[in-house]
Design a protein around this motif. Structure first.
Motif, short mmCIF file in Angstrom:
data_model
loop_
_atom_site.label_atom_id
_atom_site.label_comp_id
_atom_site.label_asym_id
_atom_site.label_seq_id
_atom_site.Cartn_x
_atom_site.Cartn_y
_atom_site.Cartn_z
N UNK A 115 -2.71 -4.82 -3.97
CA UNK A 115 -3.55 -5.46 -2.95
C UNK A 115 -3.86 -4.49 -1.81
N UNK A 116 -2.85 -3.69 -1.42
CA UNK A 116 -3.07 -2.69 -0.37
C UNK A 116 -4.08 -1.63 -0.82
N UNK A 117 -4.01 -1.28 -2.11
CA UNK A 117 -4.96 -0.31 -2.65
C UNK A 117 -6.38 -0.87 -2.61
N UNK A 118 -6.57 -2.12 -2.99
CA UNK A 118 -7.88 -2.75 -2.94
C UNK A 118 -8.37 -2.85 -1.50
N UNK A 119 -7.47 -3.23 -0.59
CA UNK A 119 -7.85 -3.36 0.81
C UNK A 119 -8.31 -2.03 1.40
N UNK A 120 -7.73 -0.91 0.90
CA UNK A 120 -8.11 0.40 1.43
C UNK A 120 -9.59 0.69 1.19
N UNK A 121 -10.17 0.10 0.13
CA UNK A 121 -11.58 0.31 -0.14
C UNK A 121 -12.45 -0.48 0.84
N UNK A 122 -11.99 -1.64 1.24
CA UNK A 122 -12.71 -2.38 2.27
C UNK A 122 -12.68 -1.61 3.59
N UNK A 123 -11.51 -1.03 3.90
CA UNK A 123 -11.40 -0.21 5.11
C UNK A 123 -12.32 1.00 5.02
N UNK A 124 -12.35 1.63 3.83
CA UNK A 124 -13.23 2.78 3.63
C UNK A 124 -14.69 2.40 3.87
N UNK A 125 -15.10 1.25 3.34
CA UNK A 125 -16.48 0.80 3.51
C UNK A 125 -16.79 0.53 4.99
N UNK A 126 -15.88 -0.13 5.69
CA UNK A 126 -16.11 -0.45 7.09
C UNK A 126 -16.19 0.82 7.94
N UNK A 127 -15.27 1.77 7.72
CA UNK A 127 -15.30 3.00 8.48
C UNK A 127 -16.58 3.80 8.21
#
Length: 505
Positions: free
Chosen positions: A224-236
């Motif tokens: 889940x943390x790995x998937x969330x990192x992609x949302x963070x990547x997109x937002x940044x």
């Protein structure tokens, strides 16, 4: 004008140069040119076209006097055989896009022995070298021949027995291209029959924004943390892209001591350097569990802060002044240096991807005072880690190519220069040879790369060589007459940070 530069035979009048050459050649000339071209002419890349006013200057200190026959033969056997170093940019009347065309290399056009004032050299040889290198920023290059030069200053200084200043137009290659060429052209000083030891492969194998997938045994939370990192990547990425467009249109850094004062007016660039201990940098890196780049950015924060508060007289210790720098990022694979050197040494230099493969990041720089010197490195690590979680570098590279293709060179260059002029500093760092090397039979004492062209008053470059980390500054000399004091601030900042890191061990 200084005495050393006043006696140079080459003109020092700066002109706005058109990089590409429009030619109408006779049939005989076309046939001769066709014989020179072993391969079809290559188009000039969009990245190379955007840096038509940018130049790289590499100052190399040598441990022996220059042996001109050995130097000529080494340059002829090495540099002159690489595609970009024996090509010129040509735009035919029938087309609008420049391309690389092979031409004959006459070494007499590229190896320059300037005539300097003997009294000025005898009085202060270090200043004579520095003044001459500064004068290169006012001297145009002849666009009818390959755009590279060796300027030989064959007299001793406090650092070396002789000095060579290599000037290369940025369209011939970025820092990684030129480092590849340097590594391929040098030999180990310990054993001149051997190539120098290569820098160690980086621990990072993928892109700076890569997120390796956790193993199945890691559990659902890790996934889940790995998937969330992609949302963070997109937002940044969205935030950074918005900042990029805002910077291009209206978002400017505040006026400070470091901001260029006279926009649109050329200022002669003075290039200075200072050697720092690479062992001290690595000591801080290990003590703080960060990267060398984090430490270098932290040292730069600290040095610019020391300079700002001393020079401005500002006594507000709570001030946190935020500037921005353009950080150049190599987009080639992390193993490309080793692979390219292997190809060159096996006679397959035409397979090497020369030229510029760069993106850039708008990196915040914080000017402030900290009781704990390590806070500069902590702040740097926080900023750099945030930028690693973004596709900004890929976007800026693609955006530059799209803008150039859709709007043309003139509009793209205007946008590019506007964006840079809205920031304050250019920043980069490169890893160099890890052992002493020889270039054309001459042992190399130091390597100090920098350049001129960006519409900024201050450029900071770091280059490692053996156990030295060289900090190189290119400054508008009218705005930074005390640039050597700024170098002192870099040295003092590393000392303080290293002393503070000692308490962590």
């Amino acid at each position: 004008m200084d005495a050393a530069a006043a006696t140079m035979t080459t003109t020092t009048t700066l002109r706005k140069r058109q990089l590409t050459v429009r030619t109408t050649r006779s049939a005989e000339e076309e046939n001769a040119a066709g014989k020179l071209a072993a391969e079809p002419a290559e188009p000039v890349s969009p990245s190379a076209r955007l840096v038509e006013d940018f130049y790289i200057v590499v100052v190399i200190g040598l441990a022996t006097p220059v042996n001109l026959p050995a130097a000529r033969s080494g340059i002829a056997a090495q540099l002159a055989r690489y595609p970009r170093f024996r090509s010129i940019q040509v735009t035919d009347d029938a087309g609008g896009n420049p391309r690389w065309v092979r031409t004959t290399v006459n070494l007499d056009d590229h190896i320059i022995y300037p005539r300097l004032d003997a009294e000025a050299v005898a009085a202060n040889p270090d200043k004579a070298v520095e003044d001459y290198v500064a004068s290169l920023s006012t001297m145009p290059m002849d666009e009818s021949r390959p755009l590279w030069e060796f300027h030989v200053l064959d007299f001793p200084t406090s650092e070396a027995t002789a000095t060579t200043a290599i000037r290369v137009h940025h369209s011939l290659g970025d820092g990684m291209s030129l480092l590849t060429l340097l590594m391929a052209c040098t030999r180990s000083a310990a054993d001149p029959t051997m190539l120098p030891a290569m820098p160690p492969l980086p621990t990072r194998k993928g892109a700076i924004y890569a997120r390796p997938r956790p193993p199945a045994s890691a559990g659902a939370l890790a996934f889940a943390a790995w998937v969330w990192s992609f949302f963070v990547l997109a937002w940044h990425t969205v935030v950074d892209v918005a900042s990029f467009f805002a910077t291009t249109m209206f978002l400017k850094d505040p006026p400070t001591l470091f901001k260029r004062v006279k926009h649109g007016e050329f200022q002669r660039k003075r290039i200075v350097h200072r050697g720092l201990s690479l062992d001290d940098v690595k000591f801080v890196k290990n003590a703080m569990n960060c990267t060398v780049n984090d430490v270098l950015v932290g040292i730069t924060y600290a040095a610019l802060s020391r300079y700002y508060f001393r020079k401005s007289g500002d006594t507000d210790t709570d001030r946190d002044l935020r500037l921005r720098s353009i950080l150049l990022v190599n987009l080639r694979p992390t193993t490309s240096l080793h692979a390219c050197v292997d190809m060159i040494n096996s006679g397959r230099e035409n397979e090497v991807k020369w030229g510029n493969a760069l993106g850039f990041i708008i990196l915040p720089f914080h000017i402030g005072t900290h009781k704990d010197p390590l806070d500069y490195v902590r702040k740097a690590k926080q900023v750099v880690d945030r930028k690693k979680s973004s596709l900004e570098v890929v976007f800026t590279h693609v955006a530059a190519e799209v803008i150039l293709k859709c709007l043309g060179l003139k509009a793209a260059a205007a946008i590019f220069h506007r964006m840079i002029s809205h920031t304050t500093i250019s920043f980069s760092n490169m890893i160099g040879p890890v052992e002493q090397v020889e270039f054309c039979g001459h042992p190399v004492v130091y390597i100090a790369p920098s350049g001129y062209g960006p519409p900024e008053a201050l450029t900071v470059n770091y280059q490692s060589y053996v156990n030295t980390m060289m900090v190189n500054l290119a400054v508008d000399e009218a705005q930074f007459p005390d640039c050597h004091q700024l170098l002192d601030d870099f040295a003092e900042s590393l000392k303080r940070i290293k002393d503070a890191a000692s308490s962590l061990c």
